[in-house]
Design a protein around this motif. Structure first.
Motif, PDB file in Angstrom:
ATOM      1  N   TRP A 384      -7.707  10.383   7.523  1.00  0.00           N
ATOM      2  CA  TRP A 384      -6.392   9.787   7.763  1.00  0.00           C
ATOM      3  C   TRP A 384      -6.393   8.315   7.341  1.00  0.00           C
ATOM      4  O   TRP A 384      -7.361   7.577   7.581  1.00  0.00           O
ATOM      5  N   PHE A 385      -5.289   7.891   6.720  1.00  0.00           N
ATOM      6  CA  PHE A 385      -5.057   6.485   6.374  1.00  0.00           C
ATOM      7  C   PHE A 385      -3.599   6.144   6.655  1.00  0.00           C
ATOM      8  O   PHE A 385      -2.720   7.021   6.625  1.00  0.00           O
ATOM      9  N   GLU A 386      -3.341   4.871   6.863  1.00  0.00           N
ATOM     10  CA  GLU A 386      -1.973   4.355   6.852  1.00  0.00           C
ATOM     11  C   GLU A 386      -1.978   3.080   6.006  1.00  0.00           C
ATOM     12  O   GLU A 386      -1.842   1.964   6.503  1.00  0.00           O
ATOM     13  N   PRO A 387      -2.119   3.220   4.693  1.00  0.00           N
ATOM     14  CA  PRO A 387      -2.417   2.069   3.834  1.00  0.00           C
ATOM     15  C   PRO A 387      -1.323   1.024   3.762  1.00  0.00           C
ATOM     16  O   PRO A 387      -1.616  -0.153   3.491  1.00  0.00           O
ATOM     17  N   GLU A 388      -0.063   1.410   3.951  1.00  0.00           N
ATOM     18  CA  GLU A 388       1.047   0.473   3.765  1.00  0.00           C
ATOM     19  C   GLU A 388       1.313  -0.386   4.990  1.00  0.00           C
ATOM     20  O   GLU A 388       2.229  -1.209   4.977  1.00  0.00           O
ATOM     21  N   SER A 394      -6.039  -7.792  13.160  1.00  0.00           N
ATOM     22  CA  SER A 394      -6.924  -7.209  12.143  1.00  0.00           C
ATOM     23  C   SER A 394      -7.466  -8.347  11.293  1.00  0.00           C
ATOM     24  O   SER A 394      -6.833  -9.407  11.162  1.00  0.00           O
ATOM     25  N   SER A 395      -8.611  -8.136  10.722  1.00  0.00           N
ATOM     26  CA  SER A 395      -9.162  -9.151   9.819  1.00  0.00           C
ATOM     27  C   SER A 395      -8.263  -9.361   8.619  1.00  0.00           C
ATOM     28  O   SER A 395      -8.101 -10.483   8.129  1.00  0.00           O
ATOM     29  N   LEU A 396      -7.656  -8.273   8.146  1.00  0.00           N
ATOM     30  CA  LEU A 396      -6.784  -8.384   6.982  1.00  0.00           C
ATOM     31  C   LEU A 396      -5.621  -9.329   7.246  1.00  0.00           C
ATOM     32  O   LEU A 396      -5.315 -10.210   6.437  1.00  0.00           O
ATOM     33  N   ALA A 428      -3.028  -7.614  -2.812  1.00  0.00           N
ATOM     34  CA  ALA A 428      -2.996  -6.619  -1.748  1.00  0.00           C
ATOM     35  C   ALA A 428      -3.179  -5.212  -2.310  1.00  0.00           C
ATOM     36  O   ALA A 428      -3.891  -4.374  -1.734  1.00  0.00           O
ATOM     37  N   TYR A 429      -2.530  -4.949  -3.420  1.00  0.00           N
ATOM     38  CA  TYR A 429      -2.645  -3.649  -4.083  1.00  0.00           C
ATOM     39  C   TYR A 429      -4.101  -3.383  -4.479  1.00  0.00           C
ATOM     40  O   TYR A 429      -4.636  -2.283  -4.247  1.00  0.00           O
ATOM     41  N   ALA A 430      -4.737  -4.376  -5.079  1.00  0.00           N
ATOM     42  CA  ALA A 430      -6.122  -4.206  -5.532  1.00  0.00           C
ATOM     43  C   ALA A 430      -7.050  -3.945  -4.351  1.00  0.00           C
ATOM     44  O   ALA A 430      -7.976  -3.116  -4.439  1.00  0.00           O
ATOM     45  N   TYR A 431      -6.817  -4.650  -3.232  1.00  0.00           N
ATOM     46  CA  TYR A 431      -7.641  -4.423  -2.045  1.00  0.00           C
ATOM     47  C   TYR A 431      -7.513  -2.984  -1.558  1.00  0.00           C
ATOM     48  O   TYR A 431      -8.518  -2.305  -1.297  1.00  0.00           O
ATOM     49  N   LEU A 432      -6.289  -2.521  -1.432  1.00  0.00           N
ATOM     50  CA  LEU A 432      -6.065  -1.161  -0.932  1.00  0.00           C
ATOM     51  C   LEU A 432      -6.678  -0.125  -1.863  1.00  0.00           C
ATOM     52  O   LEU A 432      -7.366   0.801  -1.413  1.00  0.00           O
ATOM     53  N   LEU A 433      -6.406  -0.244  -3.146  1.00  0.00           N
ATOM     54  CA  LEU A 433      -6.946   0.720  -4.090  1.00  0.00           C
ATOM     55  C   LEU A 433      -8.469   0.728  -4.029  1.00  0.00           C
ATOM     56  O   LEU A 433      -9.092   1.801  -4.046  1.00  0.00           O
ATOM     57  N   ASP A 437     -10.442   4.048  -2.844  1.00  0.00           N
ATOM     58  CA  ASP A 437     -11.307   4.608  -3.874  1.00  0.00           C
ATOM     59  C   ASP A 437     -12.746   4.697  -3.377  1.00  0.00           C
ATOM     60  O   ASP A 437     -13.427   5.724  -3.550  1.00  0.00           O
ATOM     61  N   ALA A 438     -13.221   3.630  -2.744  1.00  0.00           N
ATOM     62  CA  ALA A 438     -14.609   3.589  -2.293  1.00  0.00           C
ATOM     63  C   ALA A 438     -14.881   4.641  -1.217  1.00  0.00           C
ATOM     64  O   ALA A 438     -15.912   5.322  -1.245  1.00  0.00           O
ATOM     65  N   LEU A 439     -13.956   4.779  -0.268  1.00  0.00           N
ATOM     66  CA  LEU A 439     -14.173   5.738   0.819  1.00  0.00           C
ATOM     67  C   LEU A 439     -14.078   7.175   0.325  1.00  0.00           C
ATOM     68  O   LEU A 439     -14.855   8.037   0.748  1.00  0.00           O
TER      69      LEU A 439
END
Length: 718
Positions: A384-388, A394-396, A428-433, A437-439
């Motif tokens: 599960w994710f809620e990326p948006e 949060s640290s972010l 922000a987009y690059a961080y999320l992607l 991707d990594a996970l």
């Protein structure tokens, strides 16, 4: 490109037709509805209405680009201005192109226009199933900026379209139909939630009097877009050219959201228009065939899912989750989805969103030990994710407060203690992607549940030059993110969830493999929600899960057999805590799992049908094989009725000339009855009956008690 005047172009497919007259300055629609065959002469000659008293001196025209120039006083196709000037569009046809396949089925018509420094186009594509896709665009060809306030795809409908149906809803009660007369004026549904929302109009349908599941003509429109939407149906006293009214849809734009500099183009989201001569089930059939014909449509069997949310919530513990997986294996689960609570700082809904790193306090050895347990049982693994979204805790958010979507003067109220991440920002987009991707790569994730749990309010992006409305940018960034993730991981499947069913549209489904129709697993509510969701979305793309006996969202208590029957006829899954289930319950769930695998090839390819019944306390819905060889019907009762019994009920979708073997399937347990004895044919089942009796005359069905369901398996014998 072809040019010329007064040509009549007909696109025909699946018993539907779309006919346009190529005339100047703007072409007009001559017909949208039933296929008229080759005899189209006379359509153009009868296309001009009367000149009314106290009206323009020329017949009013409802063109493919409706505007005031043609005497149209309704909502125009295009609204905008160039710094307060050029506010009345006057497009003129520059060229047109027609492409029709060699077999003559369907085709494409592109019309190009020029207009005071603008270039615009409208493209009509009729697929072989009779679904008409309409795409509009506007390009600024001048030096000055042009602000576009709206671009709508509009089509005319005839006088006999006298009723409207669209949808409303709320969290856990999505897609509730509402019917109204198609009266004079504008019926406008506009969403301002940053997404379609739980109250999305979803599908706007105009139809003949009392149109229903299986009866009447219907003209429908759907906006394939996951941002803000605008649907309208409009009837003026003077009509719409030779027609009575118009329906259409388009993106709902905030003021200043689209300002086109020289050379820039706005392409509107595609609007799908569907005509059916066989009621709303006919609309559904065309749309389902279109979706199933897509190159990327899922063709592998939809695995039986267990989602951990209602079983454990945030209580993530390897031993507890291992026990849950082991129980799931005994009943035939094929995919495990680890829901919210696995990432850093996420012990409840107040913190952690945005910090997409496995929480070492909960998972000291990472997720891999749990993933190995899942794989050892031959199951797929989902996450599960809620990326948006982002929590301020949060640290972010602490490291990048400027990444939060909202005005610099201060953020408005939170929802579920969360805010929206400005994913259109490149960083922000690059961080999320990167994190997604990594996970996915690290754990060979098969499936993502992609959530989106709040509306967008004051959705403005901040920059050095000021604040701009950003719903459109946010939506397009979401699409790019999904597309890129799928490109990097072609086998990855994604489920779209938005607080349940808040983002169900064919724009998001171009990039995902399943919708979560609602957060409500109460089968009484769920049966209604899914019945209408299936008007647009085929069953294999709708997640439907077994919940606890006492619903977590409504507190209603229902029998296991009823919950299982309702969750069987879609993409089935489980959220009930199986570690708390008795051995008898597990045996019944295992029998349901076997039924799901037996009927899965039918459920995920067949045609959805619904019986038209006078009593809305009961429902008969079915899925019929495309070749008519088999069908599974669900007969269910929501509440008691004034009548003691229903009388003869017809089974739609069956062949009157065939014969069928009818079996009541009771692997889930016999439905509780409110009668002394069943109709005699039920007692004799399995029984062979003619299609004429089943589909035309109908058969009496048992009187069930409220919140009970019966599965009826029908197979053609000759």
């Amino acid at each position: 490109m072809h040019s010329g005047a007064n040509a009549v172009i007909a696109l025909r497919a699946g018993g539907a037709a779309f006919v346009v007259e190529i005339c100047h300055p703007v072409p007009r629609v001559l017909h949208w509805g039933a296929d008229l065959g080759a005899a189209l002469d006379g359509l153009a000659e009868t296309a001009e209405p009367a000149v009314l008293n106290n009206s323009p001196d020329s017949p009013r025209v409802f063109s493919v680009w409706p505007s005031e120039r043609d005497g149209w006083s309704g909502t125009p196709a295009q609204e905008g201005n160039a710094s307060g000037y050029d506010t009345t569009p006057r497009p003129a046809l520059a060229a047109h192109r027609v492409e029709v396949p060699a077999d003559g089925v369907g085709g494409r018509l592109e019309l190009s226009f020029t207009d005071a420094g603008l270039r615009s186009s409208v493209v009509y594509e009729l697929d072989r199933f009779g679904v008409l896709a309409v795409s509009l665009s506007v390009e600024n060809a001048a030096a000055r900026a042009y602000t576009l306030d709206g671009l709508l795809a509009l089509l005319p409908v005839p006088e006999r379209a006298v009723e409207l149906v669209d949808f409303t809803g709320k969290w856990c009660r999505e897609r509730a139909p509402q019917r109204a007369p198609f009266g004079f004026g504008t019926h406008l549904r506009s969403t301002r939630r940053g997404k379609p929302g739980h109250d999305s109009p979803f599908l706007l349908m105009a139809g003949t009097a009392a149109f229903s599941f299986g009866h009447g003509e219907v003209w429908a429109s759907h906006l394939a877009w996951s941002g803000e939407q605008r649907y309208l149906a409009e009837r003026l006293p003077e009509g719409a050219g030779a027609f009575a009214a118009a329906i259409g849809a388009g993106e709902s734009l905030r003021s200043g959201e689209v300002i086109l500099a020289a050379g820039e183009r706005y392409t509107a989201p595609t609007v799908l228009f569907v005509w059916s001569g066989a009621g709303t089930d006919g609309v559904a059939d065309r749309l389902h065939r279109r979706l199933r014909a897509r190159a990327g449509h899922t063709v592998t069997p939809r695995p039986l899912v267990l989602n951990t949310w209602e079983a454990v919530y945030f209580d993530h513990d390897l031993d507890r989750l291992t026990a849950l997986v082991e129980r799931a294996a005994t009943v035939g689960v094929e995919r495990i989805v680890l829901d919210d609570g696995w990432f850093r700082g996420r012990r409840d809904a107040d913190a952690g969103l945005g910090d997409w790193f496995v929480d070492p306090d909960v998972w000291p050895d990472g997720l891999e030990p749990f993933v190995k347990v899942v794989r050892a049982h031959g199951m797929q693994f989902g996450l599960w994710f809620e990326p948006e979204m982002v929590n301020l805790d949060s640290s972010l958010a602490r490291d990048h407060p400027d990444w939060i979507l909202g005005p610099a003067a201060g953020l408005g109220p939170s929802a579920r203690r969360q805010y929206v991440l400005d994913i259109a920002r490149p960083d922000a987009y690059a961080y999320l992607l990167g994190r997604l991707d990594a996970l996915v790569a690290a754990h060979a994730v098969d499936y993502l549940k992609w959530d989106h749990n709040r509306d967008l309010l004051e959705a403005v992006s901040r920059s050095a030059t000021g604040e701009r409305p950003s719903v459109r940018r946010q939506t397009l960034a979401l699409y790019r993110l999904l597309d890129e993730l799928r490109a990097r991981h072609p086998a990855l499947e994604i489920e779209t969830c938005s607080g349940g069913g808040g983002r169900v549209d064919l724009g998001i489904l171009d990039r995902t493999d399943r919708v979560w129709a609602s957060d409500c697993n109460d089968p009484v509510e769920r049966a209604q929600i899914e019945r209408w969701t299936r008007t647009l979305v085929p069953p294999e793309l709708i997640g439907s899960h077994l919940g606890a006996a006492r619903s977590h969202t409504t507190s209603r208590t229902t029998d296991l057999s009823f919950r299982l029957a309702v969750s069987l006829t879609a993409h089935a899954g489980i959220e009930q805590d199986l570690t708390a289930a008795s051995e008898a319950e597990l045996a019944t769930i295992a029998a349901w799992s076997a039924l799901y695998r037996e009927f899965r090839p039918l459920l995920h390819t067949g045609r959805v049908v619904n019986a038209d019944l006078a009593d809305d306390a009961v429902a008969l819905s079915g899925i019929v094989a495309q070749d008519g060889s088999r069908a599974l019907f669900t007969w269910l009762r929501f509440r008691t009725s004034a009548a003691g019994q229903t009388g003869r009920v017809r089974f739609p979708g069956l062949d009157a000339d065939a014969r069928y073997r009818v079996v009541v399937r009771e692997e889930l347990g016999a439905a509780s009855r409110h009668e002394a004895a069943d109709p005699s044919w039920v007692a004799r089942a399995p029984i062979v009956l003619s299609g004429a009796v089943l589909a035309v005359a109908g058969v009496p069905l048992p009187t069930l008690n409220p919140q009970q369901a019966m599965l009826i398996d029908i197979e053609r014998t000759s």
